[in-house]
Write a protein that holds these residues in place. Structure first.
Motif, PDB file in Angstrom:
ATOM      1  N   TYR A   1       1.069  -1.417  -0.170  1.00  0.00           N
ATOM      2  CA  TYR A   1       0.106  -0.098  -0.281  1.00  0.00           C
ATOM      3  C   TYR A   1       0.543   1.064   0.094  1.00  0.00           C
ATOM      4  N   SER A   2       0.531   2.588  -0.672  1.00  0.00           N
ATOM      5  CA  SER A   2       1.525   3.435  -0.665  1.00  0.00           C
ATOM      6  C   SER A   2       0.941   3.998   1.112  1.00  0.00           C
ATOM      7  N   PRO A   3       2.469   4.510   0.782  1.00  0.00           N
ATOM      8  CA  PRO A   3       2.541   5.212   2.377  1.00  0.00           C
ATOM      9  C   PRO A   3       2.022   6.958   2.716  1.00  0.00           C
ATOM     10  N   TYR A   4       1.718   6.736   3.970  1.00  0.00           N
ATOM     11  CA  TYR A   4       1.259   8.233   3.688  1.00  0.00           C
ATOM     12  C   TYR A   4       2.478   9.654   4.053  1.00  0.00           C
ATOM     13  N   GLY A   5       1.633  10.659   3.506  1.00  0.00           N
ATOM     14  CA  GLY A   5       2.774  12.145   3.248  1.00  0.00           C
ATOM     15  C   GLY A   5       3.159  12.497   4.952  1.00  0.00           C
ATOM     16  N   LEU A   6       3.617  13.631   4.715  1.00  0.00           N
ATOM     17  CA  LEU A   6       3.912  14.038   5.907  1.00  0.00           C
ATOM     18  C   LEU A   6       3.048  14.917   6.728  1.00  0.00           C
ATOM     19  N   PHE A   7       1.900  15.705   6.073  1.00  0.00           N
ATOM     20  CA  PHE A   7       0.995  16.106   6.889  1.00  0.00           C
ATOM     21  C   PHE A   7      -0.494  14.935   6.445  1.00  0.00           C
ATOM     22  N   ASP A   8      -0.372  13.948   6.256  1.00  0.00           N
ATOM     23  CA  ASP A   8      -1.374  13.161   6.487  1.00  0.00           C
ATOM     24  C   ASP A   8      -1.764  13.159   7.152  1.00  0.00           C
ATOM     25  N   VAL A   9      -1.816  13.338   8.398  1.00  0.00           N
ATOM     26  CA  VAL A   9      -2.129  12.502   9.787  1.00  0.00           C
ATOM     27  C   VAL A   9      -1.938  14.069  10.743  1.00  0.00           C
ATOM     28  N   THR A  10      -2.177  15.380   9.743  1.00  0.00           N
ATOM     29  CA  THR A  10      -2.205  16.638  10.966  1.00  0.00           C
ATOM     30  C   THR A  10      -3.697  17.220  10.625  1.00  0.00           C
ATOM     31  N   PRO A  11      -4.673  17.037   9.907  1.00  0.00           N
ATOM     32  CA  PRO A  11      -5.746  16.742  11.015  1.00  0.00           C
ATOM     33  C   PRO A  11      -5.949  16.404  11.680  1.00  0.00           C
ATOM     34  N   VAL A  12      -5.978  14.765  12.513  1.00  0.00           N
ATOM     35  CA  VAL A  12      -6.050  14.036  13.094  1.00  0.00           C
ATOM     36  C   VAL A  12      -5.045  14.550  14.619  1.00  0.00           C
ATOM     37  N   GLY A  13      -4.169  14.977  14.203  1.00  0.00           N
ATOM     38  CA  GLY A  13      -3.291  15.350  15.174  1.00  0.00           C
ATOM     39  C   GLY A  13      -3.196  16.759  16.047  1.00  0.00           C
ATOM     40  N   ILE A  14      -3.343  17.906  14.819  1.00  0.00           N
ATOM     41  CA  ILE A  14      -3.865  19.050  15.544  1.00  0.00           C
ATOM     42  C   ILE A  14      -5.240  19.209  16.337  1.00  0.00           C
ATOM     43  N   ALA A  15      -6.487  18.432  15.960  1.00  0.00           N
ATOM     44  CA  ALA A  15      -8.240  17.905  16.865  1.00  0.00           C
ATOM     45  C   ALA A  15      -7.549  17.694  17.635  1.00  0.00           C
ATOM     46  N   LEU A  16      -6.617  16.960  18.329  1.00  0.00           N
ATOM     47  CA  LEU A  16      -5.810  15.369  19.441  1.00  0.00           C
ATOM     48  C   LEU A  16      -5.315  16.840  20.011  1.00  0.00           C
ATOM     49  N   VAL A  17      -5.049  17.774  19.467  1.00  0.00           N
ATOM     50  CA  VAL A  17      -3.619  19.147  20.415  1.00  0.00           C
ATOM     51  C   VAL A  17      -4.921  19.880  21.281  1.00  0.00           C
ATOM     52  N   ILE A  18      -5.734  20.319  20.210  1.00  0.00           N
ATOM     53  CA  ILE A  18      -7.066  21.177  20.820  1.00  0.00           C
ATOM     54  C   ILE A  18      -7.509  20.390  21.834  1.00  0.00           C
ATOM     55  N   THR A  19      -7.956  19.135  21.127  1.00  0.00           N
ATOM     56  CA  THR A  19      -8.937  18.415  22.753  1.00  0.00           C
ATOM     57  C   THR A  19      -8.001  18.306  24.300  1.00  0.00           C
ATOM     58  N   GLY A  20      -6.733  18.282  24.073  1.00  0.00           N
ATOM     59  CA  GLY A  20      -5.743  18.666  24.808  1.00  0.00           C
ATOM     60  C   GLY A  20      -5.933  19.441  26.088  1.00  0.00           C
ATOM     61  N   VAL A  21      -6.048  20.118  25.007  1.00  0.00           N
ATOM     62  CA  VAL A  21      -5.556  21.872  25.230  1.00  0.00           C
ATOM     63  C   VAL A  21      -7.130  22.211  26.519  1.00  0.00           C
ATOM     64  N   ALA A  22      -8.000  21.616  25.898  1.00  0.00           N
ATOM     65  CA  ALA A  22      -9.335  22.314  26.181  1.00  0.00           C
ATOM     66  C   ALA A  22      -9.820  21.138  26.567  1.00  0.00           C
ATOM     67  N   TYR A  23      -9.636  19.985  27.509  1.00  0.00           N
ATOM     68  CA  TYR A  23      -9.692  19.091  28.649  1.00  0.00           C
ATOM     69  C   TYR A  23      -9.502  19.795  29.886  1.00  0.00           C
ATOM     70  N   PHE A  24      -7.588  20.449  29.653  1.00  0.00           N
ATOM     71  CA  PHE A  24      -7.150  21.037  30.966  1.00  0.00           C
ATOM     72  C   PHE A  24      -7.419  21.896  31.413  1.00  0.00           C
ATOM     73  N   PHE A  25      -8.102  23.136  30.823  1.00  0.00           N
ATOM     74  CA  PHE A  25      -8.795  23.912  30.914  1.00  0.00           C
ATOM     75  C   PHE A  25     -10.379  24.199  31.241  1.00  0.00           C
TER      76      PHE A  25
END
Length: 593
Positions: A170-194
């Motif tokens: 199968y074709s590998p993922y590009g460097l930023f293909d996972v970025t939308p999920v990662g950014i959403a998770l970072v925002i979730t983590g910040v909101a969780y502790f806020f």
């Protein structure tokens, strides 16, 4: 059941046992798994060692070298100071701003190294503001872990996912293909502790051990506040020498540094003349600084570059003892030209039961006397090698290669750019690592030392189990066995994948979990008619869902300075684990299918 499947199941059980019990180092356990696979005939010798030449190993080594080069130049220290200035001293704002930045740098650098950048500064802010360090360090540590999901090089598990996808055709993922999920998770983590930080973060119930620098300040009753004043041409300070200004005698102030022509001079000697435009760094209380400003017609100003030079990673306090039979015994601070020769500002001289903090420049030193001084760690390191002195303080800080900053940044950005040209992530970051050596950011010896060989051996050693799972038919067998219960419902299959990876990464290393389970999920999803690539991506993401216990390297790093118990991780980590699972599964389901 085929004998090959039975033997593979045995090795799989052995693998889980070794990594869960941790009776041996992880790399040793991986090599035991490798040799067992060869002895049982489940893989050939060629297949056993192909993991060491895999793209995953090359990519991880390249990222480690580039991370080390950036650390050596102090680039991230500069960035972290800037972020901390923006964050201020409000707990929620501090945690939120630093977490976002931590998530960003962990997307490209090793998350352990990026988390370590902020620990000294956060401990200092904790002492100044009174915010317990236990309420700051844990959210920042979690952000470092989550940040590893923002790019395909953020964590070793995502690099391995690409390798497994390529091996399966199968074709590998590009460097930023996972970025939308990662950014959403970072925002979730910040909101969780806020929103829930006050409920899930520990209070300061445990007595916190003071860092050594704070102990020195408290034990000697030092005033560590620093104020910056500018010398102006119309003031009476212009043309006056340090000795003539009598800072310590009349104002209880210590001149620890000055900025002139954009150059910082630490511990200016007594005959230094003050001139128009200089900025002075004065250590003392605000009232005394005010009197000094009023008497000499100078004003308090922002520190700017001089304030940056006063960062704890660059300067600190030291307790220096005069050794027996020292050549400096019988001489005074003035006789020794202490400030000029050693580049340190003496604050206190302690002799017998007598302590002097003002007029001690002409006092003769004796063997056993203690000098409490302040200055750059580099200068403290130099005086520690002088046979006349014994430095009792742990010497902190690193010697940064400021002249190599542009070269290191260029190598880093070049590596990212090359991934867009069609080159693989491994080749792109290998080129960046080579650039670090060619530009002199790192020596070849330092480049080798920057690679965590335990991780490399772990990946290379355990990699053949993925071959055995496929070639023996075990992956197809388990796929057929479990697939009948999951067929026809993509969401349930994704949830099951996320849960399995989350549980396994808590009890095993995230790398071992990825190597063991990702090939199975690829085979299983293929047999069920599901696109395996997003499933493998989800598995790699959930291998970072490790918040419940200090099993992840970042959690282990912050456990000691934060005085955390396992119950603290469980309390804060449970909600984060659930949210991480929900967000990652939901986004993969909605946007990757």
């Amino acid at each position: 059941m085929d004998i090959q499947i039975i033997l593979t199941l045995f090795v799989l059980i052995l693998t889980v046992f070794l990594f869960v019990t941790e009776i041996l180092r992880s790399d040793v356990s991986a090599l035991i798994v490798l040799t067992t696979l060869v002895i049982l005939g489940l893989v050939s010798p060629q297949e056993a060692f192909q993991g060491f030449s895999s793209e995953a190993v090359i990519a991880i080594a390249g990222v480690m070298v580039i991370s080390s080069g950036i650390q050596k130049t102090g680039l991230m220290i500069k960035a972290s100071r800037y972020i901390l200035d923006i964050a201020g001293r409000n707990e929620k704002r501090l945690v939120g701003v630093v977490s976002i930045f931590e998530g960003f740098i962990s997307a490209f650098l090793q998350n352990v190294g990026s988390a370590a950048l902020f620990i000294p500064a956060l401990m200092r802010i904790s002492g100044i503001t009174g915010i317990p360090s236990r309420r700051i360090l844990l959210p920042i540590g979690y952000a470092a872990i989550i940040g590893g999901t923002v790019t395909m090089i953020g964590s070793a598990t995502l690099i391995l996912v690409n390798d497994f996808l390529t091996s399966a055709g199968y074709s590998p993922y590009g460097l930023f293909d996972v970025t939308p999920v990662g950014i959403a998770l970072v925002i979730t983590g910040v909101a969780y502790f806020f929103f829930f930080g006050k409920y899930v973060l520990p209070e300061s119930d445990n007595p916190e051990s003071d860092p050594e620098q704070e102990k020195i300040v408290k034990s000697w009753n030092l005033v560590s506040s620093i104020y910056y004043v500018r010398v102006v041409g119309t003031g009476s300070l212009k043309g006056v020498t340090r000795q003539e200004a009598e800072l310590s005698k009349n104002y209880n102030l210590h001149l620890i540094a000055l900025l002139q022509n954009n150059d910082v001079l630490y511990a200016p000697w007594v005959h230094t003349k003050f001139s128009d435009g200089q900025i002075l760094a004065l250590m003392g209380v605000k009232e005394d600084v005010g009197r000094f400003c009023s008497d000499f017609g100078v004003t308090i100003v922002p520190g700017g570059k001089l304030a940056d030079s006063m960062s704890n990673d660059l300067v600190g306090f030291a307790e220096i003892i005069i050794r027996p039979k020292s050549h400096v015994a019988g001489k005074s601070i003035y006789d020794l030209n202490f400030r000029k020769i050693y580049g340190l500002e003496p604050l206190i001289v302690f002799s017998g039961q007598s302590e002097e903090s003002a007029e001690f420049s002409d006092r003769l030193l004796n063997a056993g006397d203690t000098i409490v001084a302040h200055g750059p760690w580099d200068n403290i390191r130099k005086i520690s090698s002088d046979p006349d002195f014994f430095v009792t303080t742990h010497i902190e800080g690193d010697t940064y290669r400021r002249t190599k900053e542009k070269g290191a940044l260029a190598c880093f950005l070049c590596s990212i750019f090359l991934t867009f040209t069609g080159l693989s992530i491994a080749v792109s970051f290998l080129i960046g690592a080579i650039g670090m050596i060619l530009l002199g950011v790192l020596s070849s010896h330092e480049a080798y030392r920057s690679v965590e060989w335990e991780v490399i051996v772990l990946i290379g050693g355990i990699f053949p189990i993925s071959v055995a799972l496929s070639d023996s038919g075990f992956a197809s067998w388990i796929s057929g066995f479990i697939g009948t219960y999951l067929a026809g419902d993509l969401l349930i299959f994704l949830v099951a994948t996320g849960i399995v990876m989350t549980v396994s990464t808590i009890i095993m290393t995230n790398i071992a979990s990825t190597v063991v389970f990702v090939p199975i999920f690829i085979q299983m999803s293929s047999d069920l008619g599901i696109n395996p690539a997003p499933v493998a991506l989800l598995a790699g993401i959930c291998a970072s869902n490790s918040f419940l216990l200090p099993t992840h390297q970042v959690n282990a790093l912050i456990k000691s300075p934060g005085n955390y118990k396992n119950s603290d991780f469980i309390r804060a980590g449970f909600g984060m684990t659930v949210l991480f699972l929900v967000v990652s599964v939901g986004l993969i389901y909605l946007f990757y299918y």
